[in-house]
Motif scaffolding. Structure first.
Motif, PDB file in Angstrom:
ATOM      1  N   LEU A 170       0.096  13.914  -1.307  1.00 48.07           N
ATOM      2  CA  LEU A 170      -0.957  13.499  -2.227  1.00 48.07           C
ATOM      3  C   LEU A 170      -2.315  13.837  -1.627  1.00 48.07           C
ATOM      4  N   LYS A 178      -8.166  10.642  -2.992  1.00 44.37           N
ATOM      5  CA  LYS A 178      -8.253   9.656  -4.063  1.00 44.37           C
ATOM      6  C   LYS A 178      -9.476   9.936  -4.920  1.00 44.37           C
ATOM      7  N   ASN A 208       0.841  -1.201   0.000  1.00 43.26           N
ATOM      8  CA  ASN A 208       0.000   0.000   0.000  1.00 43.26           C
ATOM      9  C   ASN A 208       0.876   1.251   0.000  1.00 43.26           C
ATOM     10  N   ASN A 221       0.508   4.158  -1.294  1.00 36.17           N
ATOM     11  CA  ASN A 221      -0.137   5.456  -1.081  1.00 36.17           C
ATOM     12  C   ASN A 221      -0.428   5.746   0.388  1.00 36.17           C
ATOM     13  N   ASP A 222      -0.245   4.758   1.258  1.00 35.01           N
ATOM     14  CA  ASP A 222      -0.407   4.987   2.693  1.00 35.01           C
ATOM     15  C   ASP A 222       0.848   5.587   3.326  1.00 35.01           C
TER      16      ASP A 222
END
Length: 222
Positions: A173, A176, A156, A158-159
């Motif tokens: 970021l 989503k 993961n 993006n965590d």
């Protein structure tokens, strides 16, 4: 809506900002911050970084033919900025930023342990473009942080709170965005056409299916 016309310049933002580590054998490792970087090929996996010739790391990478791209998180933002404005000729950036050299698997250049992803690279070509030299490199190994692996062995990324660079500033970021799959929409349209009995003759069927197939290929391969 009105627009202005500007002279040619680098306005391709946002960009990934990364810390590139490199070292000669027997010397302290160094870090250079790079935003001019990107993926350039999937198979074989290849990347590029662009570095000014006057940068301390430039000669190291040119001589050794190796470097590691280390992805940047929010917690690494200060170190990233520091490594972009200070020279390895004058300071030990690993020591000053309390970063840990991470031995690589396939090359001599070390990575940065605190980074969630370390991409080991071997230079295959150097293009002298002008203000920057572009190092084109093959990815020979990737190391990832176990903290971002879940129970299904999915990574993961993006965590990890990744950071991007845009017009002189750093950003994490954002939210989503969920979009409908183009492929699913295309198949649904074809299904509706077939169900409606629109394709009445075999010749017409072949013709329309050929057109739709071309559209589908353009969608899936763009």
């Amino acid at each position: 809506m009105s627009k202005q016309s500007w002279k040619p310049g680098n306005m391709l933002y946002p960009l990934p900002v990364v810390m590139v580590s490199c070292n000669r054998k027997g010397e302290k490792p160094n870090i250079v911050t790079v935003a001019w970087t990107g993926t350039i090929c999937s198979d074989p996996a290849m990347v590029s970084i662009s570095v000014r010739p006057e940068r301390y790391s430039h000669d190291i990478i040119e001589e050794t033919g190796e470097f590691v791209i280390n992805l940047v998180t929010k917690d690494l933002t200060y170190a990233t900025d520091y490594c972009g404005v200070r020279s390895g000729r004058d300071v030990d950036k690993f020591k000053e930023m309390n970063l840990t050299p991470l031995p690589s698997k396939m090359i001599d250049a070390v990575g940065i342990e605190e980074s969630p992803v370390n991409i080991e690279c071997k230079v295959v070509e150097v293009k002298k473009l002008g203000s920057h030299d572009m190092f084109i490199a093959e990815v020979v190994n990737v190391t990832v942080d176990d903290r971002y692996m879940d129970e299904n062995n999915k990574f993961n990324l993006n965590d990890s709170d990744l950071v991007a660079y845009s017009h002189g500033e750093y950003f994490t970021l954002g939210e989503k965005i969920t979009v409908k799959k183009i492929g699913s929409m295309f198949l649904a349209i074809v299904g509706c056409i077939l169900a409606s009995g629109f394709l009445e003759s075999s010749i017409g069927s072949i013709s329309l299916i050929g057109v739709l197939g071309g559209v589908g290929a353009a969608i899936f391969c763009a």
